[in-house]
Write a protein that holds these residues in place. Structure first.
Motif, PDB file in Angstrom:
ATOM      1  N   ASP A  38       0.987  -1.407   0.240  1.00 47.09           N
ATOM      2  CA  ASP A  38      -0.037   0.212   0.045  1.00 47.09           C
ATOM      3  C   ASP A  38       1.120   1.217  -0.168  1.00 47.09           C
ATOM      4  OD1 ASP A  38      -2.233  -1.699  -0.222  1.00 47.09           O
ATOM      5  OD2 ASP A  38      -2.365  -1.191   1.866  1.00 47.09           O
ATOM      6  N   ARG A  39       1.880   1.142   0.598  1.00 49.02           N
ATOM      7  CA  ARG A  39       2.666   2.333   1.286  1.00 49.02           C
ATOM      8  C   ARG A  39       3.418   2.898   0.064  1.00 49.02           C
ATOM      9  NH1 ARG A  39       4.327   1.636   6.200  1.00 49.02           N
ATOM     10  NH2 ARG A  39       4.776   0.779   5.928  1.00 49.02           N
ATOM     11  N   ALA A  40       3.873   1.944  -0.911  1.00 45.79           N
ATOM     12  CA  ALA A  40       4.680   1.638  -2.697  1.00 45.79           C
ATOM     13  C   ALA A  40       3.827   2.196  -3.731  1.00 45.79           C
ATOM     14  CB  ALA A  40       4.812   0.113  -2.940  1.00 45.79           C
ATOM     15  N   GLN A  41       2.502   2.029  -3.822  1.00 47.34           N
ATOM     16  CA  GLN A  41       1.397   1.853  -4.077  1.00 47.34           C
ATOM     17  C   GLN A  41       1.545   3.906  -4.091  1.00 47.34           C
ATOM     18  OE1 GLN A  41      -0.469   0.055  -7.333  1.00 47.34           O
ATOM     19  NE2 GLN A  41      -0.958   2.196  -7.401  1.00 47.34           N
ATOM     20  N   GLU A  42       0.928   4.242  -3.081  1.00 44.04           N
ATOM     21  CA  GLU A  42       1.024   5.555  -2.564  1.00 44.04           C
ATOM     22  C   GLU A  42       1.975   6.770  -2.902  1.00 44.04           C
ATOM     23  OE1 GLU A  42      -0.302   5.850   1.361  1.00 44.04           O
ATOM     24  OE2 GLU A  42      -1.927   5.038   1.145  1.00 44.04           O
ATOM     25  N   ALA A  43       3.323   5.956  -2.761  1.00 47.44           N
ATOM     26  CA  ALA A  43       4.768   6.551  -3.679  1.00 47.44           C
ATOM     27  C   ALA A  43       4.331   7.051  -5.361  1.00 47.44           C
ATOM     28  CB  ALA A  43       5.885   5.471  -3.363  1.00 47.44           C
ATOM     29  N   ILE A  44       3.194   5.768  -5.997  1.00 46.76           N
ATOM     30  CA  ILE A  44       3.316   6.295  -7.280  1.00 46.76           C
ATOM     31  C   ILE A  44       2.130   7.620  -7.360  1.00 46.76           C
ATOM     32  CG2 ILE A  44       2.145   5.543  -9.486  1.00 46.76           C
ATOM     33  CD1 ILE A  44       2.814   2.253  -8.576  1.00 46.76           C
ATOM     34  N   PRO A  45       2.544   8.791  -8.316  1.00 47.90           N
ATOM     35  CA  PRO A  45       1.647   9.894  -8.456  1.00 47.90           C
ATOM     36  C   PRO A  45       0.302   9.950  -8.570  1.00 47.90           C
ATOM     37  CG  PRO A  45       4.022  10.641  -9.398  1.00 47.90           C
ATOM     38  CD  PRO A  45       3.830   8.521  -8.804  1.00 47.90           C
ATOM     39  N   LEU A  46      -0.527  10.271  -8.729  1.00 47.44           N
ATOM     40  CA  LEU A  46      -1.835   9.852  -8.301  1.00 47.44           C
ATOM     41  C   LEU A  46      -2.072  10.239  -9.935  1.00 47.44           C
ATOM     42  CD1 LEU A  46      -4.483   9.943  -7.356  1.00 47.44           C
ATOM     43  CD2 LEU A  46      -4.907  12.394  -7.072  1.00 47.44           C
ATOM     44  N   ARG A  47      -1.882  10.801 -10.980  1.00 53.29           N
ATOM     45  CA  ARG A  47      -2.040  11.059 -12.597  1.00 53.29           C
ATOM     46  C   ARG A  47      -1.359   9.564 -12.990  1.00 53.29           C
ATOM     47  NH1 ARG A  47      -1.736  15.933 -15.834  1.00 53.29           N
ATOM     48  NH2 ARG A  47      -1.294  16.962 -14.007  1.00 53.29           N
ATOM     49  N   THR A  48      -0.506   9.291 -12.766  1.00 48.21           N
ATOM     50  CA  THR A  48      -0.090   7.856 -13.317  1.00 48.21           C
ATOM     51  C   THR A  48      -0.956   7.149 -12.830  1.00 48.21           C
ATOM     52  OG1 THR A  48       1.921   8.617 -12.625  1.00 48.21           O
ATOM     53  CG2 THR A  48       1.984   6.509 -13.139  1.00 48.21           C
ATOM     54  N   ARG A  49      -1.996   7.316 -11.607  1.00 51.89           N
ATOM     55  CA  ARG A  49      -2.652   5.836 -11.405  1.00 51.89           C
ATOM     56  C   ARG A  49      -3.504   5.799 -12.113  1.00 51.89           C
ATOM     57  NH1 ARG A  49      -3.112   5.706  -5.071  1.00 51.89           N
ATOM     58  NH2 ARG A  49      -2.023   8.181  -5.354  1.00 51.89           N
ATOM     59  N   VAL A  50      -4.074   7.262 -12.061  1.00 50.88           N
ATOM     60  CA  VAL A  50      -4.961   7.616 -12.989  1.00 50.88           C
ATOM     61  C   VAL A  50      -4.957   7.342 -14.156  1.00 50.88           C
ATOM     62  CG1 VAL A  50      -6.668   9.682 -13.211  1.00 50.88           C
ATOM     63  CG2 VAL A  50      -5.851   8.920 -11.117  1.00 50.88           C
ATOM     64  N   ALA A  52      -3.399   4.832 -15.555  1.00 56.28           N
ATOM     65  CA  ALA A  52      -3.142   3.686 -15.570  1.00 56.28           C
ATOM     66  C   ALA A  52      -4.711   3.314 -15.451  1.00 56.28           C
ATOM     67  CB  ALA A  52      -2.675   2.594 -14.467  1.00 56.28           C
ATOM     68  N   LEU A  53      -5.734   3.963 -14.665  1.00 56.08           N
ATOM     69  CA  LEU A  53      -6.571   3.374 -14.692  1.00 56.08           C
ATOM     70  C   LEU A  53      -7.598   3.042 -16.076  1.00 56.08           C
ATOM     71  CD1 LEU A  53      -7.975   4.022 -10.910  1.00 56.08           C
ATOM     72  CD2 LEU A  53      -8.177   1.675 -11.996  1.00 56.08           C
ATOM     73  N   ARG A  54      -7.835   4.535 -16.284  1.00 57.47           N
ATOM     74  CA  ARG A  54      -7.774   5.112 -17.729  1.00 57.47           C
ATOM     75  C   ARG A  54      -7.704   4.201 -18.706  1.00 57.47           C
ATOM     76  NH1 ARG A  54      -9.103  11.320 -18.472  1.00 57.47           N
ATOM     77  NH2 ARG A  54     -10.657  10.281 -19.847  1.00 57.47           N
ATOM     78  N   ALA A  55      -6.184   3.518 -18.902  1.00 55.24           N
ATOM     79  CA  ALA A  55      -6.549   2.570 -19.705  1.00 55.24           C
ATOM     80  C   ALA A  55      -6.725   1.558 -19.804  1.00 55.24           C
ATOM     81  CB  ALA A  55      -4.706   3.205 -19.880  1.00 55.24           C
ATOM     82  N   ALA A  56      -6.913   0.200 -18.579  1.00 53.78           N
ATOM     83  CA  ALA A  56      -7.522  -0.224 -18.725  1.00 53.78           C
ATOM     84  C   ALA A  56      -8.862  -0.343 -18.071  1.00 53.78           C
ATOM     85  CB  ALA A  56      -7.455  -0.601 -16.781  1.00 53.78           C
ATOM     86  N   TYR A  57      -9.820   0.509 -18.560  1.00 50.87           N
ATOM     87  CA  TYR A  57     -11.018   1.116 -18.079  1.00 50.87           C
ATOM     88  C   TYR A  57     -11.320   2.348 -18.986  1.00 50.87           C
ATOM     89  CZ  TYR A  57     -10.677  -2.625 -14.416  1.00 50.87           C
ATOM     90  OH  TYR A  57     -10.478  -3.413 -14.115  1.00 50.87           O
ATOM     91  N   PRO A  58     -11.413   2.336 -20.363  1.00 56.79           N
ATOM     92  CA  PRO A  58     -11.553   3.032 -20.791  1.00 56.79           C
ATOM     93  C   PRO A  58     -13.387   3.809 -21.331  1.00 56.79           C
ATOM     94  CG  PRO A  58     -11.303   1.272 -22.518  1.00 56.79           C
ATOM     95  CD  PRO A  58     -10.868   0.997 -20.948  1.00 56.79           C
ATOM     96  N   LEU A  59     -13.589   4.497 -21.422  1.00 54.44           N
ATOM     97  CA  LEU A  59     -14.962   5.116 -21.267  1.00 54.44           C
ATOM     98  C   LEU A  59     -15.707   5.381 -22.460  1.00 54.44           C
ATOM     99  CD1 LEU A  59     -14.381   9.645 -19.910  1.00 54.44           C
ATOM    100  CD2 LEU A  59     -15.002   7.091 -19.015  1.00 54.44           C
ATOM    101  N   PRO A  60     -16.484   4.873 -22.283  1.00 52.53           N
ATOM    102  CA  PRO A  60     -17.279   4.565 -23.636  1.00 52.53           C
ATOM    103  C   PRO A  60     -17.000   4.883 -24.545  1.00 52.53           C
ATOM    104  CG  PRO A  60     -18.954   4.829 -22.175  1.00 52.53           C
ATOM    105  CD  PRO A  60     -17.627   4.693 -21.557  1.00 52.53           C
ATOM    106  N   ALA A  61     -17.349   5.290 -25.578  1.00 52.16           N
ATOM    107  CA  ALA A  61     -17.726   6.449 -26.499  1.00 52.16           C
ATOM    108  C   ALA A  61     -19.217   6.950 -26.905  1.00 52.16           C
ATOM    109  CB  ALA A  61     -17.772   5.577 -28.603  1.00 52.16           C
TER     110      ALA A  61
END
Length: 79
Positions: A38-50, A52-61
């Motif tokens: 959890d500590r290591a995950q929090e060290a990743i900048p929020l922008r990078t985490r978001v 990655a989430l947007r790449a994994a779960y793209p918005l529908p057209a």
């Protein structure tokens, strides 16, 4: 898969954490490893985490529909 701790200092630390928290040694190891992950995950900048989430779960057209008052009135049954 079993985990064998051959280092006496590490084994003592695990036993100390287990006793302090009232856990089994297995649960103490799990708790410590999860906390470090959890500590290591929090060290990743929020922008990078978001990103990655947007790449994994793209918005529908876009659906080419406007969400105007008529649209919402239709959803609510004209209430």
């Amino acid at each position: 898969m079993p985990l064998y701790i051959k280092d006496d200092v590490t084994a003592a630390l695990v036993a100390r954490l287990a006793k302090l928290r009232g856990l089994t040694k297995q649960d103490a190891v799990r708790l410590a490893v999860q906390a470090e992950l959890d500590r290591a995950q929090e060290a990743i900048p929020l922008r990078t985490r978001v990103q990655a989430l947007r790449a994994a779960y793209p918005l529908p057209a876009p659906m080419d529909q406007t969400a105007d008052k008529d649209f919402f009135d239709d959803l609510s049954g004209g209430l």
